[in-house]
Enzyme design. Sequence first.
Site, PDB file in Angstrom:
ATOM      1  N   ASP A  49       0.792  -1.250   0.000  1.00  0.00           N
ATOM      2  CA  ASP A  49       0.000   0.000   0.000  1.00  0.00           C
ATOM      3  C   ASP A  49       0.819   1.294   0.000  1.00  0.00           C
ATOM      4  O   ASP A  49       0.448   2.270   0.667  1.00  0.00           O
ATOM      5  CB  ASP A  49      -0.964   0.009   1.195  1.00  0.00           C
ATOM      6  CG  ASP A  49      -1.978  -1.124   1.145  1.00  0.00           C
ATOM      7  OD1 ASP A  49      -1.959  -1.895   0.170  1.00  0.00           O
ATOM      8  OD2 ASP A  49      -2.775  -1.241   2.084  1.00  0.00           O
ATOM      9  N   LYS A  80      -6.550  -4.712  -3.116  1.00  0.00           N
ATOM     10  CA  LYS A  80      -7.144  -5.483  -2.019  1.00  0.00           C
ATOM     11  C   LYS A  80      -8.205  -4.642  -1.308  1.00  0.00           C
ATOM     12  O   LYS A  80      -7.950  -3.499  -0.943  1.00  0.00           O
ATOM     13  CB  LYS A  80      -6.055  -5.959  -1.048  1.00  0.00           C
ATOM     14  CG  LYS A  80      -5.258  -4.849  -0.385  1.00  0.00           C
ATOM     15  CD  LYS A  80      -4.219  -5.451   0.542  1.00  0.00           C
ATOM     16  CE  LYS A  80      -3.457  -4.457   1.345  1.00  0.00           C
ATOM     17  NZ  LYS A  80      -4.241  -3.512   2.144  1.00  0.00           N
ATOM     18  N   LYS A  94      -7.685  -4.907   4.774  1.00  0.00           N
ATOM     19  CA  LYS A  94      -6.380  -4.529   5.292  1.00  0.00           C
ATOM     20  C   LYS A  94      -5.360  -5.621   4.950  1.00  0.00           C
ATOM     21  O   LYS A  94      -4.204  -5.339   4.665  1.00  0.00           O
ATOM     22  CB  LYS A  94      -6.438  -4.283   6.806  1.00  0.00           C
ATOM     23  CG  LYS A  94      -7.455  -3.203   7.231  1.00  0.00           C
ATOM     24  CD  LYS A  94      -7.195  -1.868   6.586  1.00  0.00           C
ATOM     25  CE  LYS A  94      -8.199  -0.810   7.047  1.00  0.00           C
ATOM     26  NZ  LYS A  94      -8.111   0.424   6.234  1.00  0.00           N
ATOM     27  N   VAL A  97       3.229   0.212   4.243  1.00  0.00           N
ATOM     28  CA  VAL A  97       2.518   0.959   5.288  1.00  0.00           C
ATOM     29  C   VAL A  97       1.089   0.421   5.447  1.00  0.00           C
ATOM     30  O   VAL A  97       0.539  -0.131   4.517  1.00  0.00           O
ATOM     31  CB  VAL A  97       2.464   2.465   4.934  1.00  0.00           C
ATOM     32  CG1 VAL A  97       3.875   3.032   4.897  1.00  0.00           C
ATOM     33  CG2 VAL A  97       1.733   2.745   3.637  1.00  0.00           C
ATOM     34  N   CYS A 145      -2.072  -2.573   7.724  1.00  0.00           N
ATOM     35  CA  CYS A 145      -2.070  -3.490   6.568  1.00  0.00           C
ATOM     36  C   CYS A 145      -0.844  -4.394   6.510  1.00  0.00           C
ATOM     37  O   CYS A 145      -0.931  -5.529   6.037  1.00  0.00           O
ATOM     38  CB  CYS A 145      -2.231  -2.692   5.284  1.00  0.00           C
ATOM     39  SG  CYS A 145      -3.882  -1.973   5.166  1.00  0.00           S
TER      40      CYS A 145
HETATM   41  N1  TIU Z   1      -2.605   0.309   4.331  1.00  0.00           N
HETATM   42  C1  TIU Z   1      -3.071   0.522   5.560  1.00  0.00           C
HETATM   43  O1  TIU Z   1      -2.387   0.313   6.537  1.00  0.00           O
HETATM   44  N2  TIU Z   1      -4.368   1.028   5.672  1.00  0.00           N
HETATM   45  C2  TIU Z   1      -4.795   1.809   6.716  1.00  0.00           C
HETATM   46  O2  TIU Z   1      -5.957   2.215   6.755  1.00  0.00           O
HETATM   47  N3  TIU Z   1      -3.858   2.135   7.641  1.00  0.00           N
HETATM   48  C3  TIU Z   1      -3.982   3.012   8.693  1.00  0.00           C
HETATM   49  O3  TIU Z   1      -3.065   3.060   9.503  1.00  0.00           O
HETATM   50  N4  TIU Z   1      -5.057   3.768   8.799  1.00  0.00           N
END
Ligand code: TIU
Length: 226
Positions: A24, A129, A132, A157, A162
Site C-alpha cells: 500500500d 485489495k 487490510k 505501510v 495493513c
Molecule cells: N494500508 C493501511 O495500513 N491502511 C490503513 O488504513 N492504515 C492506517 O493506519 N489507517
Amino acid sequence: MISVKARPYDYTLDPGKTALVVIDMQRDFIEPGGFGDALGNDVSRLLAIIPDTAALIGLFRARGWPIVHTREAHRADLSDCPPSKIRRGSASVRIGEEGPMGRLLVTGEPGNQIVADLAPKDGEIVIDKPGKGMFWATGLHERLQDLGITHLVFAGVTTEVCVQTSMREANDRGYECLLIEEATESYFSEFKASTIEMIVAQGGIVGWVGKLGDLDAALAGAEETA
Ligand code: TIU
C-alpha cells in the site's frame, strides 16, 4: 539457502522461492489530501521510507525475483466495501468520496496510484485489495503458490495495520516472513515499535524483522561465494 541477520534469530531464505511484498505505498496514505490525511494523521512520517523501500525493491529487481505491490482499493461502485468500513472512524472525507486526489481508496483514482518513486514495473504483480490484509478477496495466495513462493519479505505501510495483518495472514498460510524495519512505517512511532516486538516475540510468533543493510549484505555475500 541464504542466512540473513534478523530478530529473533537469523532468517533463512530460499533463493528462487522468495518474493518481496510492498504493501500500500499509494498516494492515499503517503501524500497530503489522501485517506490517511482524512483520518487525521500526519502523513509526513511515511514519506521518509520511500528511499529505503526503493533500495529494497532494487535488490529484488536486480535478481529478477518476484515483487508484489498491493493497493488498498475499492471498486468504483463500492460493492466490495462493507458499509461498516465506510462508517468507521471520524474521517473528514470518507471512502468513495471526492478528495483532492480523486475518490478516496477507489481504484484508478490519482490517489490510489503507488507513489512515483516506487511505481511497479512490467512483470511485477499488482494486487488491489479491499481489506487490510493482502489475501482477502485477492487470489494472491494461489498466484504465489503457482510461482512456488515459500518466503516473503515485507515492506510498506502502515506497520500495525495493513502490513501486520498481511504478515499474520501469510504466516498462517505457511510463508516464512521477514519484515524490513527501514521499509515500513506507521503514523504512530510507538505502534511501529510495538508491532516489531509483537512479530518477533515468543521465538518469532509471526516471523522475523531485519535491517535492509543486513539483507543486502547477505544476498551479496551469497553471490560472492557462489
Ligand atoms: N494500508 C493501511 O495500513 N491502511 C490503513 O488504513 N492504515 C492506517 O493506519 N489507517
